[in-house]
Design an enzyme around this catalytic site. Structure first.
Site, PDB file in Angstrom:
ATOM      1  N   HIS A 199     -41.394  62.597 -42.361  1.00  0.00           N
ATOM      2  CA  HIS A 199     -41.200  62.011 -41.033  1.00  0.00           C
ATOM      3  C   HIS A 199     -39.830  62.358 -40.477  1.00  0.00           C
ATOM      4  CE1 HIS A 199     -39.702  58.704 -43.718  1.00  0.00           C
ATOM      5  NE2 HIS A 199     -38.759  58.597 -42.802  1.00  0.00           N
ATOM      6  N   HIS A 240     -32.563  60.345 -39.060  1.00  0.00           N
ATOM      7  CA  HIS A 240     -32.710  61.088 -40.314  1.00  0.00           C
ATOM      8  C   HIS A 240     -34.032  61.821 -40.333  1.00  0.00           C
ATOM      9  CE1 HIS A 240     -34.642  57.162 -41.520  1.00  0.00           C
ATOM     10  NE2 HIS A 240     -35.467  57.953 -42.180  1.00  0.00           N
ATOM     11  N   GLU A 251     -33.500  61.948 -46.085  1.00  0.00           N
ATOM     12  CA  GLU A 251     -34.197  61.010 -46.966  1.00  0.00           C
ATOM     13  C   GLU A 251     -35.158  61.808 -47.832  1.00  0.00           C
ATOM     14  OE1 GLU A 251     -36.735  58.260 -44.832  1.00  0.00           O
ATOM     15  OE2 GLU A 251     -36.875  56.899 -46.538  1.00  0.00           O
TER      16      GLU A 251
HETATM   17 CO    CO Z   1     -37.223  57.295 -43.153  1.00  0.00          CO
END
Ligand code: CO
Length: 134
Positions: A7, A79, A130
């Site tokens: 994502h 992020h 991440e």
């Molecule tokens: Co995230």
């Protein structure tokens, strides 16, 4: 080591307005807001055919998103999340190369119920990364 893009997370100053713009202007499938108190955010997931977008809005007084929105009042990309098969092996390999893992270095359970870690933006071209074990 990294696999698919899981994502892209976008911090937003107005969750309803952001959801409306993805739903009504961009024609995306927009989910309902979910509070994630452990992460200090309210999240809306947007499902795209090949990845997800997460709209992040601060939850609570010490939300990690609040400082970002103070610096970026219109919102912005916060992020990106890459998938890994084995998060502990990925972490150890990164630490061996000198990359910095944020926080305690131990994976936390992320918004999708899977273990996640965050890597220092200064080690990755100014982008907070991440990792999520899938
Ligand atoms: Co995230």
């Amino acid at each position: 080591m990294i696999g698919r893009l899981n994502h892209v997370a976008i911090a937003v100053p107005d969750l309803d307005a952001a959801a409306a713009s993805y739903r009504d202007t961009l024609g995306a499938k927009v989910g309902a807001p979910q509070d994630e108190p452990d992460h200090g955010v309210t999240v809306i997931f947007i499902e795209l055919p090949n990845t997800k977008i997460e709209l992040l809005y601060p939850l609570g007084d010490d939300s990690p998103i609040r400082g970002f929105l103070d610096k970026n009042p219109a919102g912005g990309i916060h992020h990106i999340c890459y998938e890994v098969d084995d998060i502990l092996a990925a972490r150890d390999k990164l630490l061996d190369t000198g990359a910095r893992v944020l926080g305690s270095g131990e994976p936390k359970i992320g918004a999708h119920g899977k273990p996640v870690l965050f890597l220092h933006p200064k080690d990755f071209q100014g982008t907070l990364v991440e990792l999520e074990q899938v």
